[in-house]
Structure formats: structure tokens, C-alpha cells
Design a protein around this motif. Structure first.
Motif, PDB file in Angstrom:
ATOM      1  N   LEU A 273      -9.725   6.896   2.345  1.00  0.00           N
ATOM      2  CA  LEU A 273      -9.829   6.071   1.143  1.00  0.00           C
ATOM      3  C   LEU A 273     -10.442   6.940   0.057  1.00  0.00           C
ATOM      4  O   LEU A 273     -11.475   7.579   0.260  1.00  0.00           O
ATOM      5  CB  LEU A 273     -10.698   4.843   1.386  1.00  0.00           C
ATOM      6  N   LEU A 274      -9.800   6.949  -1.106  1.00  0.00           N
ATOM      7  CA  LEU A 274     -10.170   7.842  -2.188  1.00  0.00           C
ATOM      8  C   LEU A 274     -10.638   7.034  -3.389  1.00  0.00           C
ATOM      9  O   LEU A 274      -9.913   6.162  -3.882  1.00  0.00           O
ATOM     10  CB  LEU A 274      -8.964   8.703  -2.575  1.00  0.00           C
TER      11      LEU A 274
ATOM     12  N   GLY B  18       0.818  -1.206   0.000  1.00  0.00           N
ATOM     13  CA  GLY B  18       0.000   0.000   0.000  1.00  0.00           C
ATOM     14  C   GLY B  18       0.850   1.254   0.000  1.00  0.00           C
ATOM     15  O   GLY B  18       1.869   1.323   0.686  1.00  0.00           O
ATOM     16  N   ILE B  19       0.414   2.254  -0.768  1.00  0.00           N
ATOM     17  CA  ILE B  19       1.121   3.528  -0.858  1.00  0.00           C
ATOM     18  C   ILE B  19       0.111   4.652  -0.689  1.00  0.00           C
ATOM     19  O   ILE B  19      -0.841   4.776  -1.479  1.00  0.00           O
ATOM     20  CB  ILE B  19       1.865   3.676  -2.202  1.00  0.00           C
ATOM     21  N   ALA B  20       0.322   5.475   0.318  1.00  0.00           N
ATOM     22  CA  ALA B  20      -0.635   6.528   0.664  1.00  0.00           C
ATOM     23  C   ALA B  20      -0.249   7.845  -0.006  1.00  0.00           C
ATOM     24  O   ALA B  20       0.031   8.845   0.656  1.00  0.00           O
ATOM     25  CB  ALA B  20      -0.711   6.692   2.170  1.00  0.00           C
TER      26      ALA B  20
ATOM     27  N   ASN C  32      -4.520   1.079  -4.647  1.00  0.00           N
ATOM     28  CA  ASN C  32      -4.260   0.177  -3.528  1.00  0.00           C
ATOM     29  C   ASN C  32      -5.246  -0.982  -3.464  1.00  0.00           C
ATOM     30  O   ASN C  32      -5.346  -1.647  -2.429  1.00  0.00           O
ATOM     31  CB  ASN C  32      -4.306   0.959  -2.210  1.00  0.00           C
ATOM     32  N   SER C  33      -5.968  -1.260  -4.550  1.00  0.00           N
ATOM     33  CA  SER C  33      -6.962  -2.333  -4.533  1.00  0.00           C
ATOM     34  C   SER C  33      -6.333  -3.681  -4.233  1.00  0.00           C
ATOM     35  O   SER C  33      -6.856  -4.458  -3.422  1.00  0.00           O
ATOM     36  CB  SER C  33      -7.696  -2.388  -5.876  1.00  0.00           C
TER      37      SER C  33
ATOM     38  N   TYR D   2      -5.289   6.993   0.384  1.00  0.00           N
ATOM     39  CA  TYR D   2      -5.140   5.746  -0.354  1.00  0.00           C
ATOM     40  C   TYR D   2      -6.180   5.683  -1.475  1.00  0.00           C
ATOM     41  O   TYR D   2      -7.372   5.585  -1.202  1.00  0.00           O
ATOM     42  CB  TYR D   2      -5.327   4.543   0.566  1.00  0.00           C
ATOM     43  N   LEU D   3      -5.722   5.738  -2.715  1.00  0.00           N
ATOM     44  CA  LEU D   3      -6.619   5.540  -3.842  1.00  0.00           C
ATOM     45  C   LEU D   3      -7.008   4.063  -3.912  1.00  0.00           C
ATOM     46  O   LEU D   3      -6.140   3.184  -3.883  1.00  0.00           O
ATOM     47  CB  LEU D   3      -5.941   5.956  -5.147  1.00  0.00           C
TER      48      LEU D   3
END
Length: 400
Positions: free
Chosen positions: A99-100, A41-43, A49-50, A76-77
């Protein structure tokens, strides 16, 4: 001999207590935390980040004793995904950051979900974080009121066949469509949530509940462009307490074209600047069904267009045919201690079916004033039978 028996009994009790403590500690130790960042995960608000979300969930789900899936602080997309059970223990999604959803329209058209939880028992979603649906990029494409062939836009959080679910202390903003949709759920608690979208955002319902039972919604603020809460058919044992609604279309039972809703209680709520307050709506024509055992109690209305409304000729689109008869029977509905102001002269509108007149409607201690000058508010009744008690402002028009 008696002393020996007592001593043995004490030893057995101590052993059982020790085993119980060890068991509890073992369960707690087994419920591990699975940090999205440890799964790639990369914020940064740009990287999808699915996969990281799914990988962390799957590991937690297969862990004996369950697990906590963690989104730390950051943005997080996450593109549309489906999260599946069955898991080997209780699960928690802890959102501390944001969460985006994608703002790209091509990722939204024809897709009815952003994040779906399906066939999951014992799920908690918490953490104080935010789900940002980035709906502004898609709202201009929503033409469903004019176009019967319109493409669906995604619900932010959907729960299908999820039992023993708790959603607590999260924020949802700018959903492309409905914010939270419960379908076929059992024993669901939604508390301490904040839902917001502009008043002119289309179809951004706060919470929809369908085919579900034992649902509690409390201590929350919902400000949207559609219903704050909508209860759909085949739902029962529903409770709403201490919810602030506005802007939006109010709390609605319906729109119903068949089947039943029974056992709804809405208490200690407030409505500010909404299109409706407490509304029951059924389509016409419709198949047979029932709305029964509904109570609206201790409710404040502030600048509400239709504070109390039953509409059995409901039509959402512009291409509706002339009103026909609804076959939904509305019965045993109580309005108790409802006060405040109405933006329209008709503060209480009970427009019931000709074939199935409303039965056992109760108005008790109603005090609603029209804001349009010195003229008093009015009531309007059509095929509505029941009784009124206590203060009635405006005067009741119910038929006995």
C-alpha cells in the motif's frame, strides 16, 4: 431400560456434535474474501484505490460472519481514508502487496492520518505486505520543534477505539509521522512487524500507545527517527518482549504532563545506536499524575547515549522556559539485568522531581561501560530514592 437411556443419551450427544460442526462450518463459510481488484482496484502504483478499499471493506463488514479484505501482490496507491465499524463479524485486512501513500505534500499537510480504523472489534491485519508512507517528500516541511503552529503530518496506521485487534507480519516504511498509533484500545497484539525509517527522519515514532489497556508488543524490529515505542497517559497492563530497537530514541514512557501510566513490562529487548535506552520522561511544569509498576528486565544496550534515564524536566522544543517542578509521582520502577555500552559517561541518569521525588526505584545487576576510553561510566541521581542489589557498574547513587 438402562440401555435405552444410554442409547438416547448417545444420540443426543451425536446430534449436538453434528450441530456444532455445522455451525463452525457455516461461520467459516460466511467469512468470505473480498478482493480489492474485484471492486475496481488497480495495482499500478498510480491509481487511487481509496474507493475500492472502502467499497470492499463495507461489503465485508456487512457480511454475516465477517470477511477478509484482500490486497493481492502489486502496488496500490491509497489516499487518506477512515475505515469504520461496527461489523457483523470478525474482520481481516490481508495485505500481500504494497500500500502506497501519496508523495504529494498537499495530501499530507494538516491531515493527521493516512489510514484510520475506528470503532472496530475483532480486527486482524496481516499478510506479509508493506505500507509505504513515502515520507521523504514531507519530512523537510516538519518544523514542529521550532514552530508551535506547525501543520500535522499523517500517522500511517491509526486505531481509535479498536478492541481485540491483532497486527501481525507486516512491514511499515518511511512513514510521514508516527507509524502505528493506538488510542483507547483494549486487548491489542502487535507481533512480527518491521518498522523502518532513516535515523534523521523527524517524528517517525514506531508505535504510540495512549489511553489503552492490555497491549502486547513482541518479536519485532523497529528502526526510526524517533521513539521506537512510546507509552502515553492513561495506559495500563502493557508488555513488550523481544523487540530490537535502533536507530531511534529508545522506548519511552511519556512525555507526561498529567494522568497516569501503570503496569508496564519491557523484557528481553535490545537497543543499538539509540539516543536513549529505557526512558521515563515527564514535562515540567505538569499536573498531578503517576507512573508506577514499571519493570525493565534482561536488556542489552549497544552504543546507546543514555541507557537508563528518568527525566522529569523534559522539554522537546527549543523555546522552553527554565525547568520547573513536575507533579508526576514516579514509583515502583525496577531495572533488572541491564548490560552493554554507553556513549556518554552518565550511563544511569535519574533526574526526578523536587516536589515528587522518585520512590522505590530498584537497580539490580547493572553492567554498563563507557565507550569513551578507559574511564568508567557514572551515575547521576537527583531526588531519586530506592535501593540497589547485585552488580552495580557504575556504582549506584540512589538514596535509601
Amino acid at each position: 431400560m438402562s440401555l435405552f437411556i444410554k442409547s438416547s443419551s448417545m444420540v443426543i450427544k451425536c446430534v449436538w456434535l453434528l450441530l456444532l460442526v455445522l455451525l463452525i462450518n457455516n461461520v467459516q463459510a460466511q467469512m468470505k474474501t473480498f478482493d480489492i481488484n474485484q471492486y475496481g482496484g488497480i495495482a499500478d502504483g498510480k491509481t487511487d484505490n481509496s474507493k475500492a478499499f472502502t467499497d470492499a471493506w463495507n461489503q465485508a463488514c456487512q457480511n454475516n460472519g465477517g470477511g477478509v479484505v484482500l490486497f493481492q501482490q502489486g502496488i496500490y496507491l491509497v489516499n487518506p481514508l477512515v475505515i469504520e465499524g461496527s461489523c457483523k463479524g470478525p474482520m481481516e485486512l490481508q495485505i500481500q502487496g504494497t500500500l502506497l501513500a501519496s508523495s504529494e505534500y498537499q495530501y499530507s499537510v494538516g491531515i493527521d492520518h493516512w489510514i484510520v480504523f475506528r470503532h472496530i472489534d475483532n480486527l486482524v491485519i496481516s499478510g506479509g505486505g508493506t505500507l509505504d508512507g513515502q515520507g521523504a517528500s514531507s519530512w523537510p516541511y516538519n518544523d514542529c520543534r521550532k514552530n508551535a503552529q506547525c501543520k500535522a503530518l499523517p500517522t500511517s496506521l491509526r486505531f481509535d477505539f479498536a478492541n481485540n485487534t491483532k497486527i501481525d507480519n507486516i512491514t511499515l516504511i518511511n512513514s510521514k509521522n508516527t507509524n502505528i498509533h493506538l488510542f483507547a484500545g483494549f486487548n491489542v497484539i502487535i507481533s512480527n512487524i518491521n518498522i523502518s525509517a532513516p535515523a534523521d527522519s523527524p517524528n517517525t515514532d514506531g508505535i504510540k500507545v495512549g489511553s489503552s489497556s492490555i497491549v502486547q508488543i513482541y518479536d519485532s524490529v523497529i528502526s526510526t527517527g524517533d521513539d521506537c515505542i512510546a507509552f502515553l497517559p492513561e495506559s495500563t497492563n502493557l508488555n513488550v518482549t523481544n523487540v530490537h530497537c535502533g536507530p531511534g530514541h529508545g522506548i519511552s514512557v511519556g512525555s507526561i504532563s498529567s494522568n497516569s501510566i501503570t503496569g508496564l513490562n519491557v523484557r528481553n529487548c535490545s537497543f543499538v545506536g539509540t539516543q536513549n535506552g529505557v526512558r521515563i520522561k515527564t514535562k515540567s511544569p505538569s499536573q498531578p499524575g503517576t507512573v508506577a509498576q514499571v519493570t525493565f528486565e534482561n536488556i542489552e544496550m549497544d552504543k546507546v547515549d543514555n541507557p537508563i534515564i528518568i527525566d522529569q524536566q523534559y522539554c522537546a522544543s527549543s523555546g522552553c522556559s527554565p525547568p520547573k517542578t513536575s507533579e508526576i509521582q514516579i514509583t515502583d520502577v525496577k531495572y533488572n539485568n541491564i548490560w552493554g555500552t554507553s556513549n556518554t559517561k552518565i550511563a544511569v541518569l535519574l533526574k526526578c522531581s523536587e516536589n515528587k521525588p522518585c520512590q522505590n526505584i530498584e537497580l539490580r545487576d547493572i553492567d554498563l561501560n563507557y565507550r569513551g576510553g578507559n574511564k568508567p561510566a557514572k551515575t547521576s541521581c537527583l531526588n531519586a530514592k530506592g535501593a540497589a542489589y547485585g552488580k552495580q557498574n557504575p556504582a549506584s547513587c540512589l538514596q535509601s
